[in-house]
Design an enzyme around this catalytic site. Sequence first.
Site, mmCIF file in Angstrom:
data_model
loop_
_atom_site.group_PDB
_atom_site.id
_atom_site.type_symbol
_atom_site.label_atom_id
_atom_site.label_comp_id
_atom_site.label_asym_id
_atom_site.label_seq_id
_atom_site.Cartn_x
_atom_site.Cartn_y
_atom_site.Cartn_z
ATOM 1 N N GLU A 265 0.979 -1.197 -0.068
ATOM 2 C CA GLU A 265 0.055 0.123 -0.002
ATOM 3 C C GLU A 265 1.036 1.289 -0.062
ATOM 4 O O GLU A 265 0.494 2.291 0.824
ATOM 5 C CB GLU A 265 -0.863 -0.044 1.226
ATOM 6 C CG GLU A 265 -2.077 -1.157 1.160
ATOM 7 C CD GLU A 265 -3.060 -1.318 2.273
ATOM 8 O OE1 GLU A 265 -2.711 -0.631 3.272
ATOM 9 O OE2 GLU A 265 -4.089 -1.511 2.112
ATOM 10 N N ASP A 338 -8.377 -9.036 3.837
ATOM 11 C CA ASP A 338 -8.166 -7.926 4.751
ATOM 12 C C ASP A 338 -9.072 -7.949 5.934
ATOM 13 O O ASP A 338 -10.184 -7.111 5.854
ATOM 14 C CB ASP A 338 -8.014 -6.396 4.010
ATOM 15 C CG ASP A 338 -7.435 -5.635 5.009
ATOM 16 O OD1 ASP A 338 -7.113 -5.776 6.076
ATOM 17 O OD2 ASP A 338 -7.720 -4.395 4.620
ATOM 18 N N GLU A 366 -12.471 -2.582 12.128
ATOM 19 C CA GLU A 366 -12.514 -1.724 11.196
ATOM 20 C C GLU A 366 -13.504 -2.239 10.058
ATOM 21 O O GLU A 366 -14.253 -1.249 9.709
ATOM 22 C CB GLU A 366 -11.028 -1.996 10.330
ATOM 23 C CG GLU A 366 -11.023 -1.377 9.150
ATOM 24 C CD GLU A 366 -9.626 -1.483 8.400
ATOM 25 O OE1 GLU A 366 -8.785 -2.093 8.801
ATOM 26 O OE2 GLU A 366 -9.637 -0.974 6.950
HETATM 27 C C1 BDP Z 1 -6.227 -2.215 6.282
HETATM 28 C C2 BDP Z 1 -6.322 -0.889 6.727
HETATM 29 C C3 BDP Z 1 -5.426 0.272 6.506
HETATM 30 C C4 BDP Z 1 -4.037 -0.480 7.176
HETATM 31 C C5 BDP Z 1 -3.768 -1.811 6.391
HETATM 32 C C6 BDP Z 1 -2.577 -2.594 6.811
HETATM 33 O O1 BDP Z 1 -7.676 -0.471 5.996
HETATM 34 O O2 BDP Z 1 -5.705 1.080 7.335
HETATM 35 O O3 BDP Z 1 -2.965 0.373 7.052
HETATM 36 O O4 BDP Z 1 -4.963 -2.695 6.436
HETATM 37 O O5 BDP Z 1 -2.888 -3.512 7.535
HETATM 38 O O6 BDP Z 1 -7.103 -3.092 6.852
HETATM 39 O O7 BDP Z 1 -1.560 -2.235 6.668
#
Ligand code: BDP
Length: 691
Positions: A265, A338, A366
Amino acid sequence: MKKIYGIIILIFLTLCLYAEDGHKLWLRNSSTKPVNVVCAKNSPTLTIAKQELQNGWRGEMGTSVNLVIKADKAIRGDGFRISKNTIQANTENGILYGVYELLRRQQTGEDIQEEICNPSYDRRILNHWDNLDGSIERGYAGLSIFWRKGDAFTVTETDKTLWLEYARANASIGINGSVLNNVNASHLMLTSDYLQRVKAIAEVLRPYRIKTYLSVIFSSPAQIGGLKTSDPLNPEVAQWWKDKAKEIYNLIPDFGGFLVKANSEGQPGPQDFGRTHADGANMLADALNPFGGIVMWRAFVYSASDEDRAKQAYLEFMPFDGQFRDNVIIQVKNGPIDFQPREPFSPLFGAMKKTTVMPELQITQEYLGHSVHLAFLAPMWEEFLQSDTYQEGAGSTVARCTDGSIFPQSRIFGTAIAGVANIGLDANWCGHHFGQSNWYAFGRLAWNSSMKSEQIADEWIKLTFGKTTDNKDDSAIDWNLNFLSPVKQMMLESREAIVDFMMPLGLHHIFSANGHYGPGPWWAPKGMRKDWTPPYYHQADSLGIGFDRTSTGSNNLSQYQEPLRSVYSNPATCPEAYLLWFHHLPWDYKMKSGRSLWDELCYHYDGGVQQVRRFQQVWDQAERFVDRERFVDVQRRLRDQSLNALEWKDACLLHFQKFSRKPIPYNLERPMYNLDYLIEKDTKRVGDYQH
Ligand code: BDP
C-alpha cells in the site's frame, strides 16, 4: 442558598466519583480478605504479584500462598503450576501470570485443581496503529494513549498512570508485547526525542513484563540518517540499522524488535531497490540479532495487477520460504484479503514450512461496525485458529502450524501472535463497552489458543458486570439466569449476525469508500483501482454472483492443500459460509435449504437485521442488572446498529436485485429505504457513518 449549592455540588461530585465509565475493564477485583504471601525473592514484578494477591484474595481467609520460582521442565516459557495456595514458575513472568489466573478463578468461581498452564504462543503482542500526532488509524475509541500533538515529549503523571493501567490490564490476560506505533510508520519514530518517550513507556510497562516493539519505515536511513539510499544490500545502510539498534537497546535493554510493512500500500521496501523481502527482513534481523531482537515482517502485500488479490501474498512470499533468518517472523493476517467479517484462512498458514509465521488478528472493528456494533470476535478467531490447513495431514490447524507444535523452527526466537488494538483515550478504552471483550479475548486466546469462545465470554461478563462468587444466594441465581446466560448468548451470536446483515455466504469487501463502515456494493468510481472497489469482489451480473476462485477462475484454491482444494472447488461440498468467496453461482443455484441462492441471500440479510433487534430486547431486559451509564451507552449503540443493519440489508439486496431481477421473498420485511437515497447518502457522506 449557599448551602443548597454546596449540596448540589457534593451530589454531583459523588456521582462523578461513582459514575461507571467502564475504565476498570475486567479488573474490578478487590477484597478485604486477608492472605499471607510467601516469596523468597524480591523484584518489581514480584511486588506487583504480591500486591495483586493482597488486594484481590477471595480464597480461604488467612491462607498462606507460596510464590515459588523453581525450574521445572514441564513448565514452559511464561507458564506456571497453580494450586489453591501455590504458584510455581520458572520465571517471574510465570508467577505474575499465575497470580492473575488464581485470582480470576476465585472471582469467576472456577475450580482450582493443581495443574500446569503453559502459553500457546511465546509472544502475545498488541499492534497499535497509533500515529505520532495522536490519531489512530482505524481507531474508534479516541486518540492515542501513547502519542499526542502539541507538547509531544513531556511525560506527565497522567500519562504514566494510564500506561500503568494499560500494562496491568494486559498482564492480567497474558499479553506481553506492545508495538507502540502504526505500521504505516513515521520516519520520526526512530529520532531521539521519540525514542526517549519510548524509553519512558517501556519503563512503565517493564515490571508488568511487557516488551515494547516499534514499527519502522524502511526508508529511514535515507529519511533521517542522511544516507543517499535505503537499499538493504548497501553496507552503509546495514551499518545505519546496526547503530540504530544499538542506540535503541542502550535506552531500552528489553526492547522486542521491529514490525515492518514494506512494499505494501505505497510503503517503501526492499523492492524499491530491486531487492527481495528476504533481503530486507534479513538485513534488519542482522541488526537486531546481537541484542536478541526480532523482525516481524508483514505479508500484507498486493499490487494493482490482474492477479486475484487473495493469491498475491502467497505468490510473493512462498518463493522465500526457508530464506529468512531465525529471528524473522512473517506476520500474516488471518484471511487472504483484509480482516473481513468472514474469510477463509490465508493459504500461507502451514504452507511456509521453513519460516516462522505468526497470525495477525484485528481487534479494532475496522470492518465490523467500528465501535458502534456489538461484535464479540472470539468466535471468529476460534474459527480461524481451529481451521485445518491439512498441510501436514489432518489436524494441522492454523494454531498448531503457528504455535511450534508442527514446525520446530519457531522455537528459536519464540512463536508469536498479534492483534491490532482497539484501545484509545476513551474513558472505557475501547469505545463500545463490549469492545473490551475483544481485547480480553485476544489475550486469552493468545495464551490458550484452544479456549472456547463461550468460556471467554463467560469469564469476561462475570469479571466486567459480575456479582462476586461469594454471593451464592437467590440474587446470584437470578443474575446467572437472566443476565449472564442471555448476554453470553448474544455475544456468541453477534459476529454471525454482522456477517448476515453485511456480507453473508462468503461475500466480502462490499463497503462504501466511507471508512469501511457502511454498504457500497455499487461503489466503483471511474479510474479507481478495481481491487479497491466492491464490484471486483462480488462480481454480481445478470447470471449470478460471487468470485470464482476455482480452476475455472483465479485458481486461488490451488494454493490450499488437499482435501480442502477439492472440497472447496465443488459448490456442493464447499461450506456455504464460503460459497461466494470461491464460486460465482447462478441466482437460482439450489442451496442446502432448498431455496434459490437469491432467496437464501435475502433470508440471511433479513435474519441479521432481525437478530440485532433481538439483541436490543436482550439488552433492555438486562437493565436491572447493569449500572445506568453502561446500560444506556450499550442501548444507544444497539439502536444505531439496528438502523445500520437495515441500511446494509436494503442497500445490498436492492443493488443485487438489479441483477437478479427477482422479488425479495414476500414473507420477509419489505425494504424501508430507496436505493437512490442510500447511494446519495453515501456519496455525500452525510448521516452517521463517520464515527
Ligand atoms: C487495512 C487498513 C489500513 C491498514 C492496512 C494494513 O484499511 O488502514 O494500513 O490494512 O494492515 O486493513 O497495513
